[in-house]
Design a protein around this motif. Sequence first.
Motif, short mmCIF file in Angstrom:
data_model
loop_
_atom_site.label_atom_id
_atom_site.label_comp_id
_atom_site.label_asym_id
_atom_site.label_seq_id
_atom_site.Cartn_x
_atom_site.Cartn_y
_atom_site.Cartn_z
N THR A 79 0.82 -1.21 0.00
CA THR A 79 0.00 0.00 0.00
C THR A 79 0.86 1.25 0.00
O THR A 79 0.61 2.21 -0.74
N HIS A 355 -7.98 1.28 -1.32
CA HIS A 355 -8.02 0.87 0.08
C HIS A 355 -8.72 1.96 0.92
O HIS A 355 -8.84 3.10 0.50
N GLY A 414 -6.12 3.09 5.65
CA GLY A 414 -6.46 1.69 5.79
C GLY A 414 -7.60 1.41 6.74
O GLY A 414 -7.87 0.25 7.06
#
Length: 508
Positions: A79, A355, A414
Amino acid sequence: MSLSTAELRDRISSARGLPSPPAITVKLIELCGDPETELVDVIEIVRHDPSLTARLMRLANSSVYGRRRRTENLRQAVTLLGLDTVLTASLTLSLTAGRNLSARRSEEFRARRWNRSVHSAAIAEILSSFVPGVASDEAFLASLLQDIGVFVIDLLEPDVYEELDPDGTHEQLVDAERRGFGADHATVGSVLLEAWDLPPEIVDAVAASHRGPSNMVDLASVIGAAGILADGVSGDVDGSSAVDDVASLLHIDRSQIEASCARLDVMLAELASILEADAPTREMVDVLAEEAILLRQVQAQVTASQLNEKVADWKNEAERLATENRLDALTGVSNRRHLDEQLDAEHAAATRYGHPLSVLFLDLDDFKAVNDHHGHDVGDAVLVHAADLLRATIREEDIVGRYGGEEFLVLLPGTDQEGAGVLADRLITAFNSTAVELPDGSTHLQTTSIGVASLDHLGADASRASLVRAADMALYLAKAEGKNRMRHAAEPETPSAPTAAPANTGTV
């Protein structure tokens, strides 16, 4: 002689022993070209390769990418780094394993070329910040691959480098290639990378990396400039001249490059370790920094010890200014400017990879009364207490900053709407449970109201501004309902009972 692109393709495609990307890298290249690629697809591929996973973790936690928090697992690493950097890490595994491609040349020659590539990649990542529209991960990958054509030429036509001085310059290397092979390594490398199906912008930038000064400053300009500074770091060219050449190539002021020189020491050493190259000597990096920073300001009679002292003072001042530019002077959390920059980065990453991202907008309840009744010293103590409480409650990867006055913003990368709500409840409880110790020895229980907004609730296409506005509106509703509570964005505006004590917050 001069080889055409078609002739180069034929020679490369018919050659034996040339490197090719491993299966995992091929899959990652395919994902790079697919706009529908999702984060889970990348993680599913990477997790089957322990070596690649380990390299990604090292990169994510290194100073190369300037990450502000420690990465604990593969999902966080992918990420944070992004698909282009994952592809870079995969390619470098095969490149480091195949550095003996040019088996007819000495190990010293091969190591020297690989070291230049690694040093150039680190420098390109820094220089990309000066060129609008050039992404740092693309600059890193393209610069790392800019010299791969050297190994190809040495395999196809080993006599090209036979008479070359081992300590010769990069320009001498290019001249020898054009005379003896009919094309330089930038052209050869671009043909190989095209055959690997790398993104066209990477292929084109490698092909144009030797074009020299141009009216257009782009990715190719950054790659060429990084190679020049890498030669300066290695001592192949004069460091001061290298800085001047880079300033001209990128159409920027010399001082902008000067401010970056101090970063090279740690960054180059760490990246060299990760990518199995030799770090440049500390002395060579220091020489480059000294020349760039001090050359125009000192007289010939200044001693070496005085130079070193000035460089150390400059580095300390640069670190102090960097800290001041990022942090709120009173509370020590991120200031509004740095908070906006982090929000831009996290929002861009969240929308690109799909995300979650949530924000909490906090306002200290009745704070004006604190200042009016107790004075601004007490008000400052309450603000510091609130910042400390926020840092102690949020996760390490979350970001907290002072948005203005008694308002704070917390970024939750997240984290979806449900998780953000749990954290908001926990913060309400923490504020209700922890009194502020005031300078006169008394205590003050400071409560807060919180607005929560999440991309998964608002929609993945919600802008950065609309995310903050939604959290601000939710905060307004929390205040209107009696304060000391949290509200989600876009919830029904049905009044609920005030949260006056920890037991009423619904904490987890």
